[in-house]
Design an enzyme around this catalytic site. Structure first.
Site, PDB file in Angstrom:
ATOM      1  N   PHE A  16       4.291   3.445   0.075  1.00  0.00           N
ATOM      2  CA  PHE A  16       3.061   3.589  -0.710  1.00  0.00           C
ATOM      3  C   PHE A  16       2.050   2.465  -0.440  1.00  0.00           C
ATOM      4  O   PHE A  16       0.874   2.730  -0.203  1.00  0.00           O
ATOM      5  CB  PHE A  16       3.397   3.631  -2.209  1.00  0.00           C
ATOM      6  CG  PHE A  16       3.946   4.954  -2.630  1.00  0.00           C
ATOM      7  CD1 PHE A  16       3.112   6.054  -2.783  1.00  0.00           C
ATOM      8  CD2 PHE A  16       5.301   5.129  -2.850  1.00  0.00           C
ATOM      9  CE1 PHE A  16       3.612   7.296  -3.155  1.00  0.00           C
ATOM     10  CE2 PHE A  16       5.816   6.364  -3.217  1.00  0.00           C
ATOM     11  CZ  PHE A  16       4.968   7.452  -3.372  1.00  0.00           C
ATOM     12  N   HIS A 181       4.413 -14.982  -8.775  1.00  0.00           N
ATOM     13  CA  HIS A 181       4.110 -13.586  -9.131  1.00  0.00           C
ATOM     14  C   HIS A 181       5.232 -13.044 -10.019  1.00  0.00           C
ATOM     15  O   HIS A 181       5.992 -12.170  -9.654  1.00  0.00           O
ATOM     16  CB  HIS A 181       3.991 -12.767  -7.842  1.00  0.00           C
ATOM     17  CG  HIS A 181       3.537 -11.359  -8.057  1.00  0.00           C
ATOM     18  ND1 HIS A 181       2.447 -11.020  -8.807  1.00  0.00           N
ATOM     19  CD2 HIS A 181       4.036 -10.180  -7.577  1.00  0.00           C
ATOM     20  CE1 HIS A 181       2.291  -9.704  -8.788  1.00  0.00           C
ATOM     21  NE2 HIS A 181       3.247  -9.172  -8.060  1.00  0.00           N
TER      22      HIS A 181
HETATM   23  N1  NAD Z   1       3.151  -8.851  -4.014  1.00  0.00           N
HETATM   24  C1  NAD Z   1       2.619  -7.858  -4.708  1.00  0.00           C
HETATM   25  O1  NAD Z   1       1.623  -8.053  -5.406  1.00  0.00           O
HETATM   26  C2  NAD Z   1       3.194  -6.481  -4.606  1.00  0.00           C
HETATM   27  C3  NAD Z   1       2.457  -5.367  -5.049  1.00  0.00           C
HETATM   28  C4  NAD Z   1       2.998  -4.092  -4.874  1.00  0.00           C
HETATM   29  C5  NAD Z   1       4.236  -3.923  -4.271  1.00  0.00           C
HETATM   30  N2  NAD Z   1       4.926  -5.019  -3.879  1.00  0.00           N
HETATM   31  C6  NAD Z   1       6.236  -4.895  -3.200  1.00  0.00           C
HETATM   32  O2  NAD Z   1       6.016  -4.330  -1.912  1.00  0.00           O
HETATM   33  C7  NAD Z   1       7.209  -3.660  -1.471  1.00  0.00           C
HETATM   34  C8  NAD Z   1       6.847  -2.262  -0.977  1.00  0.00           C
HETATM   35  O3  NAD Z   1       6.368  -1.459  -2.028  1.00  0.00           O
HETATM   36  P1  NAD Z   1       6.038   0.079  -1.748  1.00  0.00           P
HETATM   37  O4  NAD Z   1       5.494   0.630  -3.005  1.00  0.00           O
HETATM   38  O5  NAD Z   1       5.257   0.215  -0.504  1.00  0.00           O
HETATM   39  O6  NAD Z   1       7.517   0.652  -1.506  1.00  0.00           O
HETATM   40  P2  NAD Z   1       7.930   1.961  -0.698  1.00  0.00           P
HETATM   41  O7  NAD Z   1       9.352   2.237  -1.009  1.00  0.00           O
HETATM   42  O8  NAD Z   1       6.932   3.051  -0.926  1.00  0.00           O
HETATM   43  O9  NAD Z   1       7.793   1.535   0.842  1.00  0.00           O
HETATM   44  C9  NAD Z   1       8.592   0.567   1.445  1.00  0.00           C
HETATM   45  C10 NAD Z   1       8.825   1.015   2.884  1.00  0.00           C
HETATM   46  O10 NAD Z   1       9.499  -0.044   3.587  1.00  0.00           O
HETATM   47  C11 NAD Z   1      10.292   0.601   4.553  1.00  0.00           C
HETATM   48  N3  NAD Z   1      11.279  -0.312   5.143  1.00  0.00           N
HETATM   49  C12 NAD Z   1      12.460  -0.724   4.645  1.00  0.00           C
HETATM   50  N4  NAD Z   1      13.063  -1.548   5.535  1.00  0.00           N
HETATM   51  C13 NAD Z   1      12.241  -1.667   6.600  1.00  0.00           C
HETATM   52  C14 NAD Z   1      12.307  -2.357   7.834  1.00  0.00           C
HETATM   53  N5  NAD Z   1      13.365  -3.129   8.150  1.00  0.00           N
HETATM   54  N6  NAD Z   1      11.288  -2.233   8.709  1.00  0.00           N
HETATM   55  C15 NAD Z   1      10.226  -1.461   8.407  1.00  0.00           C
HETATM   56  N7  NAD Z   1      10.102  -0.784   7.242  1.00  0.00           N
HETATM   57  C16 NAD Z   1      11.106  -0.873   6.371  1.00  0.00           C
HETATM   58  C17 NAD Z   1      10.914   1.766   3.772  1.00  0.00           C
HETATM   59  O11 NAD Z   1      11.509   2.738   4.628  1.00  0.00           O
HETATM   60  C18 NAD Z   1       9.709   2.260   3.003  1.00  0.00           C
HETATM   61  O12 NAD Z   1       9.018   3.281   3.707  1.00  0.00           O
HETATM   62  C19 NAD Z   1       8.150  -3.691  -2.679  1.00  0.00           C
HETATM   63  O13 NAD Z   1       9.081  -4.749  -2.512  1.00  0.00           O
HETATM   64  C20 NAD Z   1       7.229  -3.974  -3.857  1.00  0.00           C
HETATM   65  O14 NAD Z   1       7.893  -4.601  -4.933  1.00  0.00           O
HETATM   66  C21 NAD Z   1       4.430  -6.281  -4.034  1.00  0.00           C
HETATM   67  O1  LMR Z   2       5.378  -5.010 -10.370  1.00  0.00           O
HETATM   68  C1  LMR Z   2       5.888  -4.797  -9.266  1.00  0.00           C
HETATM   69  O2  LMR Z   2       7.125  -4.726  -9.112  1.00  0.00           O
HETATM   70  C2  LMR Z   2       5.003  -4.549  -8.070  1.00  0.00           C
HETATM   71  C3  LMR Z   2       3.974  -5.603  -7.897  1.00  0.00           C
HETATM   72  O3  LMR Z   2       4.512  -6.889  -7.816  1.00  0.00           O
HETATM   73  C4  LMR Z   2       2.884  -5.549  -8.949  1.00  0.00           C
HETATM   74  O4  LMR Z   2       2.592  -6.578  -9.560  1.00  0.00           O
HETATM   75  O5  LMR Z   2       2.308  -4.458  -9.128  1.00  0.00           O
END
Ligand code: NAD
Ligand code: LMR
Length: 316
Positions: A16, A181
């Site tokens: 996503f 965070h």
């Molecule tokens: N820092 C922030 O502010 C913040 C904000 C939103 C999401 N996130 C984090 O970002 C991460 C991703 O969120 P998302 O909603 O995209 O999740 P998601 O599950 O939609 O997508 C993650 C993708 O990573 C892929 N993946 C797993 N291992 C991999 C590898 N070795 N190489 C390449 N791809 C690989 C998966 O197959 C999946 O398609 C989560 O850990 C989430 O908590 C952080």
């Molecule tokens: O809350 C989460 O797990 C995803 C991300 O870090 C966020 O703040 O939206």
């Protein structure tokens, strides 16, 4: 003779956040995008990339977008955005993702080091402070080129709630969020304003405290509403703001998760602090005087991050 080429931006993780980020990068024509996922997800990654590419003629953007599971395709990328990893489920903390996502981050970091050794890396995967630390140690890249995203998003949430509260444009609100965070992040009301007016002149203390609390739990609020997965529109927009600051050498003052070597009194830790983001990545960390209660809150947030990093240090 000069030969101008588009930037190459690799987005690791075609889930996503990765796909939303890719689309926003293309819409802003910041560069060509290579979306990478694991082999079992290669076809969906290619399909999403092709679908986005076909939006180009309608939205009038020129950017190549491709999907792959072959890290060789990120060769010589200028920038790598790492979103690979699992998101949390309702009721979980981000820190509970550490075991799984640290393994993924190590693998991805090794590939980035091999194929894009000169790249700037932006990290999103959670728990993001510790994941940025992991990537820094695994790649051995200089600290200005390994940067985590959280503060732009946390500040955007704060600004949203403040603008709603006083009924003004989000464009006029400038918030300021420090720290890790997690739920102990530190929205600094004293350094925030709306149209230059300090917020305590516009919002009473009780309402302000509610906004601070909602900001701290902003990610969890969305996780709870979605039921599955976590936020992706605002996280992607936040990443893209950082990409643009670096690629266009804008020298923006933005919060980044930066490696600290004594700033704010912390060492060997990645933590959210105000930075200048430009063509050289994190060009500097801005240190501000903090009141005792603000520093105490930051210490608490740093201690929470340090705890997760320490659990990983033995394995790095
Ligand atoms: N820092 C922030 O502010 C913040 C904000 C939103 C999401 N996130 C984090 O970002 C991460 C991703 O969120 P998302 O909603 O995209 O999740 P998601 O599950 O939609 O997508 C993650 C993708 O990573 C892929 N993946 C797993 N291992 C991999 C590898 N070795 N190489 C390449 N791809 C690989 C998966 O197959 C999946 O398609 C989560 O850990 C989430 O908590 C952080
Ligand atoms: O809350 C989460 O797990 C995803 C991300 O870090 C966020 O703040 O939206």
């Amino acid at each position: 003779m000069a030969h101008f080429k588009r930037r190459k931006i690799a987005v690791i993780g075609a889930g996503f956040t990765g796909t939303t980020t890719a689309l926003m990068i293309a819409q802003k024509e910041l560069g060509d995008v290579v979306l990478v996922d694991i082999p079992s997800m290669e076809k969906p990654a290619r399909g999403k990339a092709l679908d986005m590419l076909e939006a180009g003629p309608v939205q009038k953007f020129d950017a190549a977008i491709t999907g792959t599971s072959d890290y060789g395709d990120i060769e010589d990328a200028d920038m790598v955005i790492i979103t690979a990893g699992i998101p949390r489920k309702p009721g979980m903390s981000r820190d509970e993702l550490v075991e799984t996502n640290a393994g993924i981050m190590k693998d991805v970091s090794a590939q980035v080091k091999k194929y894009a050794p000169e790249s700037y890396i932006l990290i999103l995967s959670n728990p993001v402070d510790a994941m940025t630390y992991t990537c820094f140690k695994e790649t051995g890249f200089p600290k200005n080129r390994v940067i985590g995203q959280s503060g732009v998003l946390d500040t955007a949430r704060f600004n949203t709630f403040v603008a709603q509260e006083i009924g003004v444009s989000v464009e006029d609100v400038t918030g300021f969020v420090l720290g890790g965070h997690g739920d102990s992040m530190v929205p600094l009301v004293r350094y925030s304003n709306a149209g230059g007016i300090p917020l305590d002149k516009l919002i009473d203390e009780e309402r302000m405290e509610a906004i601070v609390e909602r900001t701290r739990k902003g990610g969890g609020e969305i996780v709870g509403l979605l039921g599955e997965g976590s936020a992706y529109y605002a996280p992607a927009a936040s990443l893209v703001q950082m990409v643009e600051a670096i690629i266009k050498d804008k020298k923006r003052i933005l919060p980044s998760i930066a490696y600290l070597e004594g700033e704010y009194g912390y060492k060997d830790i990645y933590l959210g602090v105000p930075t200048i983001l430009g063509g050289n990545g994190i060009e500097s960390v801005i240190e501000l005087p903090l009141r005792k209660e603000e520093k105490d809150a930051l210490d608490k947030s740093a201690a929470a991050v340090e705890k997760v990093i320490s659990s990983l240090k033995k394995k790095l």
